[in-house]
Design a protein around this motif. Structure first.
Motif: not given
Lengths: 399, 95
Positions: A24-25, A67, A70, A72-73, A95, A98-100, A102, A124-125, A162
């Motif tokens: 996930l990360w 991605r 799966g 996502v971060q 992006r 579909g990733f968030y 950072n 995103d951040h 941001w």
């Protein structure tokens, strides 16, 4: 560079008998180059041996394959990720997939032009690291003059709307001014503040005697943090990452080996955590040669400490084995010389005395200060000397 | 109770920095935020999907009742939105 970024994804348990869940990360460590020289950096001691950074196309391949699996971060980190000219290209692709996205940065190199480029790319951040609340200590700890710049970057982050996470690594030299650090985060408008107690790997391990705070200092800092949390709950979320040396049970390191977390290092090496390369006997796969899917599911290295079948006593028969999965493999290896041992933080470990001795030694020494200290700063020269040319060199305390 | 603390005429939207999206690999809706992720159950996802920054809470409730051919969802929806507000997942702007 910052502390462990994985502590907030705590979903996705994988049953050891089943196929593990996805990574996930994804932590993309784009480069080990860094303008800062922090004495607590977790980059490998031998970081300067890694010269062959993978190119843009290989990073794009990593992003797409992860991605698809799966992930996502996505964290863009380093070293200092702003040193890569293709950062905007990689963020845009991540992006769009579909990733968030950072960005974990010291702020050096983040000017108005690049901020605009990153905004356009859909970043995103931003997590901005500070080393302390004062210019003197920030600049001392990072061995640079960056405090003023960081304040400007914080304003830039806010101007571009941001969300800002401020990260400050906590240790003996700044733990007693934790209130000032929180005040700074409030002043700069951070939505989240991570007070990440130093985890003792790599450069921090070298400097452990000088960085490890006493239990009393930690209790005081926790109390102050709790007071601020209550008073400013509507303005800021404050995370306090506890140093595990003062616990009786180890942390569930990376939420399990090969469970949710995947690091790709600057040369394409894939790791289940950012310090795992120090472990002996393992050969880690490279994203240049292999798909992320086969790295994650099929490679020997990612399966090696997955689940619990590798455990030996006292972990093997321990009723708490599912809670912490034996703790951290690197910590076990660094302190006992055996990567299969129980994490020595555990009071059930026959080698807990290594942790207790470290605490005793550190708390007997006078606290270092900018005028008088023996800290080893992370720089290429020290890297070459300490690692004797091996990028996976470990700081071992017992061998 | 929770329903007294929330203004049902307020326009509701997902907070800045949070993103709602469907994840195929996990077969679930998630709420993403800096360095974190919340897995949503189906009802939480259906509520949040309708918090688009244009509707007020009353019309979110109306729409849910229409789409799922149910009545009396108000307490559940307002209850969830109170939690979501407390967690900073959503913003409610007074109309």
């Amino acid at each position: 560079m910052t502390a462990n970024p994985v502590n907030q994804i705590s979903t996705a348990e994988s049953d050891t008998n089943d196929r593990p869940g996805p990574p996930l990360w994804l932590l993309a460590e784009l480069t080990y180059r860094c303008p800062l020289h922090c004495a607590f950096c977790y980059n490998p001691i031998g970081f300067d041996q890694v010269k062959n950074e993978i190119d843009t196309d290989t990073w794009l391949k990593v992003l797409r394959e992860a991605r698809k699996l799966g992930s996502v971060q996505c964290g863009f980190s380093g070293g200092e990720p702003m040193l890569r000219d293709d950062l905007e290209v990689l963020v845009a692709e991540a992006r769009q997939l579909g990733f968030y996205t950072n960005l974990l940065t010291s702020g050096v190199g983040l000017n108005e032009k690049r901020a605009r480029g990153l905004k356009d790319a859909g970043l995103d951040h931003i997590q901005l690291s500070f080393q302390d609340s004062t210019r003197e200590l920030n600049d001392f700890l990072s061995n640079t003059k960056t405090f003023g710049l960081k304040q400007k970057v914080a304003a830039l982050i806010k101007d571009h709307d941001w969300p800002m996470v401020m990260n400050c690594v906590i240790h003996r030299l700044n733990i007693d001014v934790i209130d000032k650090i929180i005040d700074l985060a409030l002043e700069l408008g951070a939505e989240t503040l991570e007070l990440a107690n130093t985890q003792y790997y790599s450069w921090a391990m070298l400097n452990r005697d000088q960085l490890l705070p006493s239990k009393k200092q930690i209790e005081r800092a926790e109390k102050i943090t709790a007071e601020y949390r209550e008073r400013y709950s509507d303005r800021i979320r404050i995370l306090f990452v506890v140093p595990d040396y003062y616990e009786n049970r180890p942390k569930r390191c990376m939420n399990g080996w090969g469970n949710v977390f995947l690091t790709i290092t600057p040369d394409g090496t894939a790791l289940p955590c950012h310090t795992a390369k120090m472990l002996p006997e393992l050969t880690f796969p490279n994203a240049k040669d292999q798909s992320i899917e086969s790295i994650w599911y099929d490679s020997e290295a990612f399966n090696h400490f997955r689940g619990k079948s590798w455990m030996k006593e006292p972990c093997r028969s321990c009723p708490e084995q599912d809670d912490d999965l034996g703790g951290c493999r690197c910590q076990a290896y660094m302190m006992t010389g055996d990567p299969y041992a129980a994490d020595p933080v555990c009071s059930k470990s026959p080698e807990r005395h290594h942790v207790d001795q470290a605490i005793a030694r550190a708390t007997q020494l006078p606290a270092p200060n900018p005028q008088e200290h023996k800290l080893v700063f992370r720089d290429p020269k020290a890297s070459g000397k300490l690692s004797e040319g091996r990028d996976g060199a470990a700081i071992l305390l017992k061998r | 109770m929770a329903s007294e603390t929330i203004d049902k005429t307020g326009i509701v939207k997902i907070s800045n920095g949070y993103r709602l999206q469907f994840e195929e690999a996990q077969d679930t809706w998630v709420l993403l935020y800096p360095e974190g992720m919340i897995k949503l159950n189906q009802s939480a996802a259906e509520i949040l999907r309708r918090c688009d920054g244009e509707r007020n809470i009353e019309s979110v409730i109306e729409l849910l009742e229409k789409d799922f051919e149910q009545t009396g969802l108000e307490n559940d929806v307002v209850g969830f939105l109170s939690v979501a507000l407390e967690q900073n997942w959503i913003l409610i702007a007074s109309a």
